[in-house]
Scaffold this motif. Structure first.
Motif, mmCIF file in Angstrom:
data_model
loop_
_atom_site.group_PDB
_atom_site.id
_atom_site.type_symbol
_atom_site.label_atom_id
_atom_site.label_comp_id
_atom_site.label_asym_id
_atom_site.label_seq_id
_atom_site.Cartn_x
_atom_site.Cartn_y
_atom_site.Cartn_z
ATOM 1 N N TRP A 136 -6.541 -2.580 -7.081
ATOM 2 C CA TRP A 136 -6.461 -3.132 -5.721
ATOM 3 C C TRP A 136 -7.241 -4.443 -5.721
ATOM 4 O O TRP A 136 -8.328 -4.498 -6.308
ATOM 5 C CB TRP A 136 -7.085 -2.155 -4.716
ATOM 6 C CG TRP A 136 -6.803 -2.448 -3.268
ATOM 7 C CD1 TRP A 136 -7.698 -2.937 -2.362
ATOM 8 C CD2 TRP A 136 -5.576 -2.266 -2.542
ATOM 9 N NE1 TRP A 136 -7.103 -3.060 -1.122
ATOM 10 C CE2 TRP A 136 -5.795 -2.647 -1.204
ATOM 11 C CE3 TRP A 136 -4.295 -1.807 -2.905
ATOM 12 C CZ2 TRP A 136 -4.805 -2.596 -0.223
ATOM 13 C CZ3 TRP A 136 -3.317 -1.755 -1.920
ATOM 14 C CH2 TRP A 136 -3.576 -2.142 -0.604
ATOM 15 N N VAL A 137 -6.707 -5.479 -5.134
ATOM 16 C CA VAL A 137 -7.374 -6.782 -5.188
ATOM 17 C C VAL A 137 -7.714 -7.268 -3.769
ATOM 18 O O VAL A 137 -7.161 -6.769 -2.792
ATOM 19 C CB VAL A 137 -6.472 -7.859 -5.854
ATOM 20 C CG1 VAL A 137 -6.119 -7.484 -7.276
ATOM 21 C CG2 VAL A 137 -5.214 -8.113 -5.028
ATOM 22 N N HIS A 155 6.882 -6.891 -2.576
ATOM 23 C CA HIS A 155 7.792 -5.977 -1.862
ATOM 24 C C HIS A 155 8.195 -6.570 -0.510
ATOM 25 O O HIS A 155 8.989 -5.985 0.198
ATOM 26 C CB HIS A 155 7.107 -4.631 -1.659
ATOM 27 C CG HIS A 155 5.955 -4.673 -0.694
ATOM 28 N ND1 HIS A 155 4.941 -5.615 -0.773
ATOM 29 C CD2 HIS A 155 5.665 -3.920 0.393
ATOM 30 C CE1 HIS A 155 4.086 -5.409 0.218
ATOM 31 N NE2 HIS A 155 4.490 -4.391 0.936
ATOM 32 N N SER A 172 0.802 -1.221 0.000
ATOM 33 C CA SER A 172 0.000 0.000 0.000
ATOM 34 C C SER A 172 0.841 1.279 0.000
ATOM 35 O O SER A 172 0.305 2.360 -0.187
ATOM 36 C CB SER A 172 -0.896 0.003 1.238
ATOM 37 O OG SER A 172 -0.098 0.006 2.410
ATOM 38 N N ASN A 205 2.700 -8.349 6.217
ATOM 39 C CA ASN A 205 1.370 -8.944 6.029
ATOM 40 C C ASN A 205 1.331 -9.760 4.738
ATOM 41 O O ASN A 205 0.853 -10.899 4.724
ATOM 42 C CB ASN A 205 0.284 -7.853 5.958
ATOM 43 C CG ASN A 205 0.138 -7.111 7.265
ATOM 44 O OD1 ASN A 205 -0.340 -7.669 8.244
ATOM 45 N ND2 ASN A 205 0.580 -5.871 7.295
ATOM 46 N N SER A 206 1.846 -9.166 3.668
ATOM 47 C CA SER A 206 1.823 -9.868 2.380
ATOM 48 C C SER A 206 2.618 -11.164 2.461
ATOM 49 O O SER A 206 2.206 -12.197 1.925
ATOM 50 C CB SER A 206 2.418 -8.982 1.278
ATOM 51 O OG SER A 206 1.591 -7.869 1.076
ATOM 52 N N GLU A 243 0.671 -13.729 4.395
ATOM 53 C CA GLU A 243 -0.483 -14.190 3.607
ATOM 54 C C GLU A 243 -0.021 -15.148 2.506
ATOM 55 O O GLU A 243 -0.702 -16.121 2.194
ATOM 56 C CB GLU A 243 -1.208 -12.970 3.007
ATOM 57 C CG GLU A 243 -1.925 -12.133 4.067
ATOM 58 C CD GLU A 243 -2.245 -10.692 3.613
ATOM 59 O OE1 GLU A 243 -2.131 -10.389 2.411
ATOM 60 O OE2 GLU A 243 -2.604 -9.877 4.489
ATOM 61 N N GLN A 294 -6.507 -9.413 -1.660
ATOM 62 C CA GLN A 294 -5.235 -10.150 -1.776
ATOM 63 C C GLN A 294 -5.268 -11.547 -1.161
ATOM 64 O O GLN A 294 -4.698 -12.490 -1.700
ATOM 65 C CB GLN A 294 -4.089 -9.344 -1.163
ATOM 66 C CG GLN A 294 -2.746 -10.049 -1.290
ATOM 67 C CD GLN A 294 -1.567 -9.156 -1.021
ATOM 68 O OE1 GLN A 294 -1.336 -8.198 -1.746
ATOM 69 N NE2 GLN A 294 -0.816 -9.451 0.022
HETATM 70 N N1 UDP Z 1 -3.470 -5.613 -0.028
HETATM 71 C C1 UDP Z 1 -4.729 -5.833 -0.529
HETATM 72 N N2 UDP Z 1 -4.932 -5.645 -1.861
HETATM 73 C C2 UDP Z 1 -3.955 -5.242 -2.709
HETATM 74 C C3 UDP Z 1 -2.649 -5.045 -2.185
HETATM 75 C C4 UDP Z 1 -2.433 -5.257 -0.832
HETATM 76 O O1 UDP Z 1 -5.651 -6.201 0.201
HETATM 77 O O2 UDP Z 1 -4.226 -5.065 -3.895
HETATM 78 C C5 UDP Z 1 -3.250 -5.827 1.428
HETATM 79 C C6 UDP Z 1 -2.439 -7.056 1.682
HETATM 80 O O3 UDP Z 1 -3.302 -8.183 1.721
HETATM 81 C C7 UDP Z 1 -1.765 -6.742 3.017
HETATM 82 C C8 UDP Z 1 -1.698 -5.221 3.042
HETATM 83 O O4 UDP Z 1 -2.512 -4.749 1.972
HETATM 84 O O5 UDP Z 1 -2.549 -7.218 4.088
HETATM 85 C C9 UDP Z 1 -0.302 -4.669 2.807
HETATM 86 O O6 UDP Z 1 0.451 -4.843 3.967
HETATM 87 P P1 UDP Z 1 1.992 -5.204 3.897
HETATM 88 O O7 UDP Z 1 2.480 -5.333 5.291
HETATM 89 O O8 UDP Z 1 2.222 -6.375 3.033
HETATM 90 O O9 UDP Z 1 2.665 -3.973 3.156
HETATM 91 P P2 UDP Z 1 2.570 -2.386 3.317
HETATM 92 O O10 UDP Z 1 1.388 -1.952 2.546
HETATM 93 O O11 UDP Z 1 2.471 -2.073 4.791
HETATM 94 O O12 UDP Z 1 3.857 -1.928 2.704
#
Ligand code: UDP
Length: 456
Positions: free
Chosen positions: A333-334, A351, A275, A355-356, A359, A336
């Motif tokens: 945006w999906v 990246h 994000s 969280n990613s 997941e 995820q």
């Molecule tokens: N995410 C999502 N849809 C997208 C891209 C990201 O729902 O298209 C969610 C993803 O599932 C995760 C969060 O956004 O839970 C991103 O958190 P992360 O710690 O991976 O990275 P940050 O955004 O803090 O760099």
């Protein structure tokens, strides 16, 4: 997670830092606590507030943050943090005073769980004599690397010459100087150091909750236990304990799931950089060319803010869109977690946000690692070198990207990583199932919170 058949008379107040990667685990934690019978209040800045109607089981306290018209981009993050801390303290204290006055009706406030970026919480809690617990949304290995980084700074080993970047750091092997969360060849600005130190400091908190699991972070957790000397509860991965909770701050494009339905099993490389990460026009084009040359089907999240200052979609060349029309799906945006659980997805070009990463490995999906900053550098190294489920990019040019995708999606090496990722998925399932380390740790945490309430 199954809900207990009774309500406790205790309330837990949660205070997230208002960005997606921090809000998500805090909401999930709220859901986990709620399933254990606690009442949940979320003190949330107006900026980036989740829609309360998606969470009828929580009470929301909107904190005035004055962030309207403020630059909230990643480049201005330190100012955002300081602004939020200054502006939210007063409103938060007022809410807490009122809540304590209504404990007879609302239930006793057992403790406040907060993101350590939200420093003001500690100040208010101390004033009101309320216990706090810190939530860590990044892996324990990252915290350990921060501790060692400060030792290296003290020993004047940083900044160091470029030639040292590949050298491994004995205290945190296999991390190399290039994997440190802040650039080791530069003089680190004082405000960045001050922020990092404050983020590492749990102040007067009675415990730490960690969105990680022993199987991932056992050794650093042991080390940090000695460093902090308060109970540490690694109860993750949270999203597996709150699987149906909506957490997206942006609207999800569910159409990509129907597109995935039409693709062969394990054939699609999913591409997303979370994000916050920002890339420049050149990097966007290198990624596009790498995807085109790889000849693999792909699902690419190109969120509007990905390109600094302009809508990234507008910069994708027409010939790239034309060439990949049949095998590419590009969206803003999906959903995820659903994407990663889809049988068509065979790899994640990521990246390496925490969280990613969680997941992905919880679905047995191996990664191509392109870290941008802080914990992502550490996570990428672990994915590649320790857990052996991540391809380290040779370079971020089209050649490196094409090679990385081919390695993960069609080579023997990629197959081995997919098998290993599947084993990790099973190990993580064991952690959260009955008798597993996260399961037991959660039980202990619930007892701990109940005992905090009783001590007042
Ligand atoms: N995410 C999502 N849809 C997208 C891209 C990201 O729902 O298209 C969610 C993803 O599932 C995760 C969060 O956004 O839970 C991103 O958190 P992360 O710690 O991976 O990275 P940050 O955004 O803090 O760099």
């Amino acid at each position: 997670m199954e809900k207990l058949g009774f309500e406790r008379r205790q309330r837990v107040v949660l205070v997230p830092f208002p960005f997606q990667g921090h809000i998500t685990p805090m909401l999930q934690l709220g859901s986990i606590f709620h399933s254990k019978g606690f009442s949940i209040t979320i003190a949330q800045t107006k900026f980036n507030s989740p829609n309360p109607s998606n969470y009828p089981e929580f009470t929301f306290l909107p904190l005035s943050d004055n962030l309207d018209n403020y630059d909230t981009s990643f480049c201005n993050m330190l100012n955002v943090i300081s602004f939020v801390n200054t502006n939210c303290e007063g409103p938060f204290e007022d809410y807490m005073v009122q809540m304590l006055g209504e404990e007879d009706v609302q239930g006793e406030v057992a403790c406040i769980v907060y993101d350590p970026i939200m420093n003001f919480v500690n100040v208010v809690a101390n004033k009101l004599n309320l216990p706090t617990i810190v939530l860590k949304t990044t892996p324990a290995t990252y915290m350990q690397s921060q501790v060692v980084m400060f030792q290296l700074l003290e020993e004047k080993l940083i900044p160091l010459p470029e030639s040292q970047l590949q050298v491994s750091i004995p205290q945190i092997h296999p991390l190399r100087f290039k994997d440190l969360p802040l650039p080791a060849t530069d003089k680190i600005p004082q405000d960045v150091l001050d922020f990092t130190q404050s983020y590492m400091d749990i102040k007067s908190s009675s415990a730490i909750i960690w969105n990680t699991a022993n199987t991932l972070d056992h050794y650093p957790l042991q080390q940090l236990q000695q460093h902090f000397r308060v109970p540490i509860f690694p109860i993750g991965p949270f999203h597996k304990l709150a699987p149906n909770l909506t957490t997206s701050l942006m609207e999800e494009d569910n159409g990509c799931l129907s597109w995935l339905d039409k693709q062969a099993p394990n054939s699609v490389i999913y591409v997303s950089f979370g994000s916050l990460a920002i890339i420049d026009e050149n990097a966007l084009l290198e990624i596009a060319r790498g995807l085109a040359k790889s000849e693999q089907p792909f699902l690419w999240v190109v969120r509007p803010s990905l390109l600094n200052g302009s809508n990234a979609m507008d910069f994708l060349p027409e010939d790239f869109k034309e060439r990949t029309r049949e095998r590419g799906c590009i969206v803003k945006w999906v959903p995820q977690r659903k994407v990663l659980a889809h049988p068509a997805v065979g790899g994640f070009f990521s990246h390496c946000g925490w969280n990613s990463t969680l997941e992905s490995i919880c679905e047995g999906v191996p990664l191509i690692c392109m870290p941008f900053f802080t914990d992502q550098m550490v996570i990428a190294r672990y994915m590649n070198y320790v857990w052996k489920v991540g391809v380290e990019l040779e370079n971020v040019l089209e050649s490196g990207i094409e090679k990385g995708i081919r390695t993960l999606m069609v080579s023997e090496e990629g197959k081995v990583m997919r098998k290993r990722a599947f084993e990790m998925k099973l190990e993580l399932e064991q952690c959260i199932n009955g008798g597993g380390s996260s399961y037991e740790s959660l039980d202990q945490l619930v007892e701990f919170i109940v005992s905090l309430a009783g001590r007042k």
